[in-house]
Motif scaffolding. Structure first.
Motif, short mmCIF file in Angstrom:
data_model
loop_
_atom_site.label_atom_id
_atom_site.label_comp_id
_atom_site.label_asym_id
_atom_site.label_seq_id
_atom_site.Cartn_x
_atom_site.Cartn_y
_atom_site.Cartn_z
N LEU A 178 3.68 -0.85 -20.38
CA LEU A 178 3.63 0.12 -19.29
C LEU A 178 5.01 0.26 -18.65
CD1 LEU A 178 1.77 1.83 -17.37
CD2 LEU A 178 1.73 -0.18 -15.91
N GLY A 202 6.83 1.17 -15.42
CA GLY A 202 6.54 1.31 -13.98
C GLY A 202 7.56 2.21 -13.32
N MET A 203 7.24 2.58 -12.06
CA MET A 203 8.11 3.48 -11.31
C MET A 203 9.52 2.91 -11.14
SD MET A 203 8.03 6.39 -9.72
CE MET A 203 6.44 6.85 -9.05
N ASN A 204 9.59 1.59 -10.82
CA ASN A 204 10.90 0.98 -10.59
C ASN A 204 11.76 1.05 -11.84
OD1 ASN A 204 10.29 0.22 -7.99
ND2 ASN A 204 9.29 -1.66 -8.69
N ARG A 205 11.15 0.71 -12.97
CA ARG A 205 11.90 0.66 -14.20
C ARG A 205 12.31 2.07 -14.63
NH1 ARG A 205 10.96 -3.80 -18.62
NH2 ARG A 205 12.81 -3.40 -19.84
N HIS A 239 -2.04 14.00 -10.10
CA HIS A 239 -2.43 13.33 -8.85
C HIS A 239 -3.17 14.29 -7.93
CE1 HIS A 239 1.32 15.11 -7.41
NE2 HIS A 239 0.74 15.07 -6.24
N LEU A 273 4.36 9.16 -14.40
CA LEU A 273 4.02 8.05 -15.29
C LEU A 273 2.61 8.16 -15.85
CD1 LEU A 273 5.49 5.32 -12.96
CD2 LEU A 273 6.55 6.26 -14.99
N SER A 274 1.83 9.13 -15.33
CA SER A 274 0.42 9.20 -15.73
C SER A 274 0.25 9.57 -17.20
CB SER A 274 -0.30 10.24 -14.88
OG SER A 274 -0.38 9.79 -13.57
N GLN A 281 1.18 8.07 -19.54
CA GLN A 281 0.85 6.84 -20.26
C GLN A 281 -0.65 6.60 -20.27
OE1 GLN A 281 4.23 3.74 -19.44
NE2 GLN A 281 3.76 4.79 -17.54
N LEU A 282 -1.28 6.90 -19.13
CA LEU A 282 -2.73 6.74 -19.05
C LEU A 282 -3.41 7.74 -19.99
CD1 LEU A 282 -3.87 6.18 -15.36
CD2 LEU A 282 -4.43 4.79 -17.34
N GLU A 326 -1.39 4.51 -23.71
CA GLU A 326 -0.30 3.76 -24.30
C GLU A 326 0.89 3.76 -23.34
OE1 GLU A 326 0.87 5.32 -28.08
OE2 GLU A 326 2.62 4.02 -28.10
N GLY A 327 1.60 2.63 -23.28
CA GLY A 327 2.80 2.56 -22.44
C GLY A 327 3.97 3.25 -23.10
#
Lengths: 524, 312
Positions: free
Chosen positions: B7, B9-12, B181, B266-267, B269-270, B274-275
């Motif tokens: 996954l 993430g937002m930070n990465r 969202h 990032l959604s 991925q959902l 898969e990340g």
């Protein structure tokens, strides 16, 4: 990239620690760390009531000695004319503060606050010294006056001299003479607290005296025996509110002033909680032109050793310090917001709203503040919906909202005044612009993304603000940030590391929680 | 297996991809949709036709000049996340009918436009511009799938290589908008052939569209090859290393680029179950000069990447 950031952070942290340590070591002026030390914060509060006369108050102020350091002094002078002079009296120099007023009609409260670091001292009394027939010849010129009688310390008195020869007999050793005088005063003179201390003669006649009488009697005996000695006035420090000061003695033996306290039984030693304020038989406070005068000391422990170098925040005048106290909390709040957003992933209305809310909560207390914010935002949101109906352009609309928020805040103040809820009056310091902006953000988010996301962001803002508020309320953090602003470097270091934190936010695990069910359904 | 399916993430995403790969000075090209449109048109990459733009309040009167146009879309140039977009589908007497069926007076439309101009919907609240463009008609294939509005295809390109894609279907809840969202459905797309598989709605995995109840998996995206080819060509114009490109498929004009996004969400991925991390890392393993390769070569890299992470 990360390596460089970590290096810079490590350097910043090391730098801030080094600066803090340097300040502690070199800030403490004359006091060396190997002694048992205590730090105290003392306020002298004086309540003046005048009767349309020019008033003057004179107070002896403590000064640095080889066992005490005075630092972080503040004066709240209540618009009186204040100055400090060194006053020579009774062969020694005392530091004296003067407060003068114009025609004073009514009450004034003057506050003098200082911190002090003290150490305990124990002296060994040399055993090889003997009394001399001509004591004046034995001592340097600036010590000699301490052999002469004074009005309250009648060392030339015949009765007193007779009593002295009975006490010491034929003894010529200074060591044992002082011991005998000490034992006599401690053993024979009964302690009793009195209104107005006796002089040496009266104390000897009655054999009942308070600290003043005992100190004067001890001093008189020593002078009569040919040992230079003097009274020392000061304060016994313990966490308390009190009025009572203390008097003890010092004898000049073997080139040193050695302290003796017959009342509390300190022979050749002085404990760490004795604060010296004046030397000689002097008055702590004198005043003229007042119809009523009251004073008391408020004493509590001090957490910070002396760090009052010129670069310290303590040099800022007291009434500006409260502003500084608020300013130093902003980076702390920013750290909380950054952590909650980057590591936990809580959504907020911007970065600054939670910080400013937390600062506002400090002024009005958490629950009052929270209630005010929630009702203001809710009320504002309703009125904004009305404005939306009128189709007002955005800039005038925001200006109307600011005006409305100001009106609400003023209303809260008036209601608070009528309910005699004093805290409500501080609502004026509320971050009005931030609240207006929160209303706007809440409304836009509510229209665009639906009520749930708007409520979640509002809740997130409140949660982060409350966390920041509780952290800002921790006394130790406030004190240390104020004493050591170099800790901001460490905060920057922490923020730098947060800025390169690439881990998954805690709340993202929740958002992507379906990934967990995925591995069960179809293994890769 | 990688941590949490790789996954991102937002930070990465921010620290390692958008901040590193996307040059700040290139952002205005994608943040201002008018500039994006201009650049795309200059290089003959299809995009919905621009009718006219409104830069100042006094230009509001242009709206009253609209006589024969019945379907158009009003958009803020700097709007984020589909905010401030007004879709007009018909004219009923003196009123405009929006995609959701509401009737608006000219006053309402003017108020909306003036709000856009004042920066209500723009990133950071700066003054904005408004443009009126062609109303895209959904491809017939999506009639049964989408509830309202036009589905779009989000393609993520990393260093010029198509990396992951999803189909976004508007729902009743999202009000015709295709942002996840806001309640739209995201459907994962197999990069190799352009066939959809299971999707996601409000962070929950789903098999059927919540409003139309249609199966969302197994749909072959029309013009998939064209979409891939257009994506890699578009990268050469914008030079942003981590970018999302939004395509719509018009029933008569085929794939059009709606907008570009330098901070894609990032959604995806959902939706793809898969990340992103394994794919991004595979692309990085192809060497430092991936960006310089010709477009066709980069399309091949997509296939190579899929083989490496065993999705084919």
């Amino acid at each position: 990239m990360n390596r460089k950031v970590y290096t810079v952070s490590a350097v910043l942290i090391a730098l801030s620690i080094a600066l803090v340590i340097a300040r502690i070591i070199y800030g403490g002026q004359s006091i060396r760390p190997e002694f048992n030390q205590e730090c105290w914060r003392v306020s002298l509060i004086m309540e003046l009531t005048g009767n349309a006369e020019r008033a003057k108050v004179r107070v002896t102020l403590p000064q640095d000695t080889d066992r005490q350091t005075i630092y972080n002094e503040h004066y709240e002078n209540a618009e009186t004319n204040f100055y400090i002079r060194m006053r020579k009296s009774d062969f020694t120099e005392n530091r004296v503060g003067f407060w003068r007023t114009e025609l004073l009609d009514g009450d004034k409260t003057i506050k003098y606050t200082f911190s002090t670091q003290l150490r305990e001292l124990v002296y060994g009394i040399p055993t090889n010294l003997t009394l001399s027939k001509n004591p004046a010849g034995m001592y340097p010129a600036d010590i000699q006056p301490w052999l002469n009688p004074s009005s309250e310390i009648q060392s030339g008195d015949e009765e007193l001299r007779n009593r002295l020869s009975k006490i010491i007999g034929k003894d010529k050793s200074i060591h044992s003479v002082v011991r005998k005088i000490y034992d006599f005063v401690r053993g024979e003179v009964k302690y009793q607290s009195e209104k107005g201390s006796k002089d040496a003669k009266l104390a000897l006649a009655k054999l009942v005296a308070d600290c003043g009488g005992q100190a004067r009697l001890f001093t008189a005996f020593c002078r009569a025996a040919g040992i230079p000695s003097r009274c020392v006035g000061g304060l016994i420090l313990k966490p308390d509110v009190k009025k009572i000061t203390h008097l003890w003695c010092e004898c000049y033996i073997g080139g040193k002033w050695i302290p003796f306290d017959t009342v509390n039984g300190h022979y050749g030693s002085i404990p760490a909680n004795y604060l010296e304020i004046y030397r000689g038989d002097y008055a702590l406070i004198k005043h003229t032109g007042l119809s009523r005068f009251n004073y008391y000391f408020v004493i509590r422990h001090e957490n910070i050793p002396p760090v009052d170098q010129p670069g310290s925040l303590y040099v800022i005048p007291l009434h500006f310090q409260s502003l500084v106290q608020v300013l130093i909390l902003i980076p702390l709040g920013a750290l909380v917001v950054a952590f909650m957003r980057v590591v936990v992933g809580i959504p907020t209305f911007g970065t600054f709203a939670p910080i400013l809310l937390a600062l506002a909560f400090r002024e009005v207390s958490l629950w009052v503040g929270l209630t005010c914010v929630i009702s203001l935002v809710f009320l504002g949101w309703i009125l904004r919906s009305v404005l939306d109906y009128f189709k007002i352009l955005i800039i005038p609309r925001l200006s109307i909202m600011v005006t409305l928020v100001v009106i609400f805040v003023l209303a809260i103040m008036i209601i608070g005044f009528h309910l005699s809820h004093r805290k409500m009056l501080y609502v004026s310091l509320f971050p009005i612009i931030i609240i207006t902006w929160m209303i706007e953000r809440f409304a836009v988010l509510q229209i665009e993304d639906g009520t749930p996301s708007a409520l979640i962001a509002a809740l997130g803002t409140a949660v982060v603000a409350i966390l920041a508020y509780y952290l800002m309320e921790v006394e130790l953090i406030k004190i240390y940030l104020f004493a050591f602003p170099e800790l901001f470097l460490a905060i920057i270091a922490a923020l730098l590391m947060l800025g390169r934190y690439t881990g998954i936010r805690l709340l993202e695990f929740w958002r992507f929680k379906e990934f967990l069910t995925l591995s069960r359904k179809k293994p890769q | 297996m990688t941590f949490f399916h790789g996954l991102l993430g937002m930070n990465r995403r921010n620290a390692c991809y958008t901040l590193v790969r996307n040059k700040r000075k290139l952002y205005p090209l994608v943040d201002n949709k008018l500039l994006t449109k201009q650049l795309l048109e200059d290089h003959s990459i299809p995009t919905p036709v621009l009718y006219f733009q409104i830069r100042h309040i006094f230009e509001l009167k242009f709206l009253r000049e609209i006589k024969h146009l019945k379907e158009f879309v009003i958009k803020p140039a700097r709007g984020a996340e589909g905010r401030g977009i007004l879709v007009i589908v018909d004219r009923v007497g003196k009123h405009w009918k929006t995609a959701s069926g509401a009737l608006l007076t000219t006053d309402d439309v003017e108020y909306h436009v003036s709000n856009i101009l004042a920066g209500l919907y723009s990133l950071g609240g700066v003054d904005d511009e408004v443009f009126i463009e062609y109303f895209v008609k959904s491809h017939p294939l999506f009639y049964s799938l989408a509830y309202q509005g036009v589905p779009d295809i989000r393609m993520i390109l990393y260093r010029g290589v198509p990396t992951m894609a999803m189909l976004r279907l508007p729902t009743k809840e999202s009000g015709g908008r295709a942002n996840l969202h806001q309640g739209a459905v995201g459907v994962g797309i197999d990069m190799y052939e352009g066939i959809t598989h299971g999707g996601v709605h409000k962070n929950k995995l789903i098999e059927r569209h919540p409003d139309t109840d249609a199966l969302i998996g197994g749909v072959r995206i029309p013009f998939w090859k064209t979409i891939l080819e257009t994506s890699v060509r578009t990268f050469d114009l914008f030079n942003l290393g981590y970018i999302g490109i939004d395509f719509v498929i018009d029933s008569s004009l085929g794939p059009l680029i709606l907008e570009l996004n330098a901070r894609p969400g990032l959604s995806i991925q959902l939706a793809n179950h898969e990340g992103l991390l394994p794919r991004l890392q595979t692309i990085d393993s192809f060497g430092p000069d991936v960006e310089e390769m010709p477009p066709e070569k980069r399309l091949e890299l997509t296939q190579e990447m899929l083989v490496k992470i065993k999705r084919v």
